[in-house]
Design a protein around this motif. Structure first.
Motif, mmCIF file in Angstrom:
data_model
loop_
_atom_site.group_PDB
_atom_site.id
_atom_site.type_symbol
_atom_site.label_atom_id
_atom_site.label_comp_id
_atom_site.label_asym_id
_atom_site.label_seq_id
_atom_site.Cartn_x
_atom_site.Cartn_y
_atom_site.Cartn_z
ATOM 1 N N UNK A 1 0.912 -1.130 -0.028
ATOM 2 C CA UNK A 1 0.148 -0.292 0.105
ATOM 3 C C UNK A 1 0.935 1.268 0.024
ATOM 4 N N UNK A 2 0.591 2.185 -0.820
ATOM 5 C CA UNK A 2 1.272 3.418 -0.865
ATOM 6 C C UNK A 2 0.553 4.375 -0.018
ATOM 7 N N UNK A 3 1.406 5.364 0.383
ATOM 8 C CA UNK A 3 0.888 6.260 1.455
ATOM 9 C C UNK A 3 -0.255 7.214 1.058
ATOM 10 N N UNK A 4 -0.145 7.300 -0.313
ATOM 11 C CA UNK A 4 -1.429 8.341 -0.810
ATOM 12 C C UNK A 4 -2.400 7.337 -1.291
ATOM 13 N N UNK A 5 -2.499 6.040 -1.252
ATOM 14 C CA UNK A 5 -3.733 5.164 -1.608
ATOM 15 C C UNK A 5 -4.777 5.567 -0.562
ATOM 16 N N UNK B 1 -6.923 14.857 17.444
ATOM 17 C CA UNK B 1 -7.412 15.549 16.126
ATOM 18 C C UNK B 1 -9.048 15.464 15.836
ATOM 19 N N UNK B 2 -9.711 16.536 15.253
ATOM 20 C CA UNK B 2 -11.019 16.302 15.033
ATOM 21 C C UNK B 2 -10.998 16.108 13.450
ATOM 22 N N UNK B 3 -12.138 15.262 12.836
ATOM 23 C CA UNK B 3 -12.246 15.151 11.479
ATOM 24 C C UNK B 3 -13.212 16.167 10.839
ATOM 25 N N UNK B 4 -12.978 16.430 9.768
ATOM 26 C CA UNK B 4 -13.955 17.418 9.312
ATOM 27 C C UNK B 4 -14.147 17.120 7.467
ATOM 28 N N UNK B 5 -15.319 16.702 7.088
ATOM 29 C CA UNK B 5 -15.508 16.358 5.766
ATOM 30 C C UNK B 5 -15.248 17.434 4.782
ATOM 31 N N UNK B 6 -14.322 17.246 3.911
ATOM 32 C CA UNK B 6 -14.367 17.958 2.552
ATOM 33 C C UNK B 6 -15.109 17.372 1.645
ATOM 34 N N UNK B 7 -15.276 16.300 1.251
ATOM 35 C CA UNK B 7 -16.362 15.822 0.401
ATOM 36 C C UNK B 7 -16.528 14.312 0.985
ATOM 37 N N UNK B 8 -17.447 13.439 0.190
ATOM 38 C CA UNK B 8 -17.820 12.400 0.398
ATOM 39 C C UNK B 8 -16.833 11.297 0.652
ATOM 40 N N UNK C 1 -10.306 16.051 6.558
ATOM 41 C CA UNK C 1 -9.409 16.724 6.970
ATOM 42 C C UNK C 1 -9.144 16.373 8.512
ATOM 43 N N UNK C 2 -7.962 15.835 8.780
ATOM 44 C CA UNK C 2 -7.717 15.508 10.094
ATOM 45 C C UNK C 2 -6.429 16.443 10.416
ATOM 46 N N UNK C 3 -6.637 17.316 11.198
ATOM 47 C CA UNK C 3 -5.285 18.016 11.695
ATOM 48 C C UNK C 3 -4.957 18.875 10.198
ATOM 49 N N UNK C 4 -3.809 18.765 9.669
ATOM 50 C CA UNK C 4 -3.350 19.308 8.522
ATOM 51 C C UNK C 4 -3.357 18.514 7.407
ATOM 52 N N UNK C 5 -3.793 17.114 7.671
ATOM 53 C CA UNK C 5 -3.953 16.108 6.389
ATOM 54 C C UNK C 5 -5.231 15.822 5.872
ATOM 55 N N UNK C 6 -5.239 15.353 4.667
ATOM 56 C CA UNK C 6 -6.397 14.940 3.927
ATOM 57 C C UNK C 6 -6.383 13.463 3.980
ATOM 58 N N UNK C 7 -7.361 12.907 4.225
ATOM 59 C CA UNK C 7 -7.379 11.300 4.309
ATOM 60 C C UNK C 7 -8.591 10.977 3.524
ATOM 61 N N UNK C 8 -8.365 10.365 2.421
ATOM 62 C CA UNK C 8 -9.344 9.885 1.330
ATOM 63 C C UNK C 8 -9.645 8.356 1.648
ATOM 64 N N UNK C 9 -10.865 8.076 1.657
ATOM 65 C CA UNK C 9 -11.106 6.688 1.902
ATOM 66 C C UNK C 9 -12.519 6.145 0.960
ATOM 67 N N UNK C 10 -12.603 4.984 0.658
ATOM 68 C CA UNK C 10 -13.743 4.380 -0.002
ATOM 69 C C UNK C 10 -14.943 4.393 0.994
#
Length: 490
Positions: free
Chosen positions: A2-6, A117-124, A128-137
């Protein structure tokens, strides 16, 4: 590899029971999982709910037992409540129970744990968690609930306790007013009354309003026997502070006004979902009046986002959160979805006696099915309850005429454990007659299940056509015996 940006397979938001079950389960299945929690793992149940309150329930029970020890032939002095010691024991139990929620355990499972850290949705598909964007299926929202505070004039200024602050007390208040008569309000009212505090409940509803009315009436009498004053049918109108006391004014529907003075006010008027910082609108997730809107698959109004636990506003119990999490996890990770079925989910209010329930009340069953049967047994007729000196309470089993169990209600000692036999019966379609024919150990409290279920066979064997047939059979046999006596040779 798994790559870190996957993208993640699953991002879980919230580290309470529902979140931990979801994260651990997903990682154990081999999914790439992230868990986001702004505070500590364990959630409300561990720190401000089930674990600490049940620890206090035990201490209060011991105090009551010492106070009434002469009823059992044991002389003792009146109990002296060492409240700091009580609270220290409570914190020790929290620490011990929380060992299973150590972040290292979840990291060892492969979960990417992000604390503080708190999570905030950018899209579905992105948060955003802290300064990081987490993408997920997929996502599971499990952020829980918090105390809902009614808009009472002057309450904020006077100050109040919720289930969080009341567990941080180090000194017993001399008096306590409890707003609300649900499970939280009733449990805390009895705890503090047994610690010697003057407790008053103020509520628009009867105690435990969601339970069978007969249950609520009994619990009200039990609370009053423990010294709790119950003002039923009143809503808090205003609060002020006079000479160091909090003065609550409450009114009923007819305009009658009462005034209650106390050192502290505990708010136990319900729960609200915790969704404030999630920016759910960015993901297309709708929030209803009681919680995040979900369907029968626990899917929100966004196809790839699910919710579980108190944040859904349904069945706010730890075991229900675990049950929901397992369903949400399957549906979030796999294409074949499972519906959730709440028909056999039990719950317990840990007053003394305990109140346990599964399924429909008698009134609900009659509304849905028409003619139903109710089998009951009072604990005063259960030998073990007599031996233990805990005979207050009863069991009701609500059934269809064919013996199918629709609901069960137990008020009595250890009701929360006793109810599980009936839960299993409902889940597996076991009928009430089978409970009656199951051998139960004597003398145990669980015999209340068998004794209540015995009513099914009493009616089946001794009433109606079967009873008439048996009586006719034995009547005929007696008559035949007399005829044989008359005509016996010699």
């Amino acid at each position: 590899m798994t790559r870190s940006n996957d993208p993640y397979d699953l991002v879980v938001i919230g580290g309470g029971t529902a979140g931990l079950v979801s994260a651990a389960g997903g990682a154990s299945l081999g999914a790439r999982v992230a868990l986001v929690e702004y505070d500590r793992l364990g959630g409300d149940c561990l720190f401000y709910g089930c674990v600490p309150t049940k620890t206090l329930v035990k201490s209060a029970h011991v105090a009551k037992t010492v106070r009434t020890s002469t009823d059992f032939g044991v002389k003792s002095s009146p109990p002296e409540i060492d409240f700091p010691a009580v609270m220290a024991r409570m914190r020790g139990v929290i620490e011990q129970a929380g060992e299973a929620d150590d972040p290292g355990r979840f990291r060892d499972l492969g979960v990417d744990v992000r604390l503080g850290e708190r999570a905030s949705f950018v899209s579905s598909d992105t948060v955003m968690v802290g300064g990081a964007r987490l993408r997920s299926r997929s996502f599971i929202i499990a952020t829980g609930s918090e105390a809902s505070v009614p808009p009472v004039d002057g309450l904020d200024k006077a100050g109040y306790l919720t289930n969080v602050e009341v567990l941080q007390l180090e000194e017993l208040p001399g008096s306590l007013t409890v707003l609300g008569s649900g499970p939280i309000g009733c449990e805390f009212a009895q705890i503090f009354a047994r610690f010697g505090v003057a407790v008053t409940i103020v509520s628009d509803a009867a105690p435990l309003p969601k339970e069978d009315p007969e249950v609520g009436r009994l619990i009200k009498a039990v609370l009053e026997a423990d010294g709790v004053t119950v003002h039923e049918g009143f809503l808090a109108d205003s609060v002020s502070v006079e000479s160091g006391e909090k003065v609550l004014v409450a009114k009923n529907r007819l305009g009658r006004e009462i005034t209650i003075r106390s050192e502290e006010i505990l708010v136990a008027t319900g729960r609200s979902p915790v969704t404030g910082t999630l920016a759910l609108e960015n993901a297309g997730v709708r929030v209803g009046k009681s919680g995040i809107t979900v369907d029968e698959y626990l899917r929100t109004t966004a196809d790839n986002i699910y919710a579980a636990g108190d944040v859904t506003g349904m069945l706010p119990f730890t075991h229900a959160a675990e049950f929901q999490a397992k369903t949400a996890l399957r549906n979030a990770l796999f294409p074949v979805r499972s519906r959730i079925d709440y028909s056999a989910v039990p719950w317990t209010t840990f007053t003394a006696p305990e109140v346990a329930r599964v399924g429909l009340t008698e009134n609900e069953a009659r509304e849905k099915y028409g003619d139903v049967k109710v089998w009951r047994k009072d604990f005063s007729g259960v030998d073990r309850a007599m031996a233990d000196g805990e005979t207050v309470g009863f069991e009701k089993i609500v059934c269809r005429k064919n013996g199918e169990i629709l609901g069960a209600h137990i008020v009595g000692p250890d009701a929360g454990n006793i109810v599980h036999e009936l839960v299993l019966a409902m889940r597996k379609g076991i009928k009430v007659g089978d409970i009656s024919q199951t051998v139960h150990v004597y003398p145990t409290l669980a015999q209340v299940n068998q004794r209540a279920a015995d009513g099914f066979y009493r009616e089946k064997l001794f009433g109606g056509p079967a009873g008439s047939a048996f009586r006719a059979y034995f009547g005929a046999r007696r008559r035949l015996g007399r005829v044989r006596e008359v005509w016996r040779p010699g």
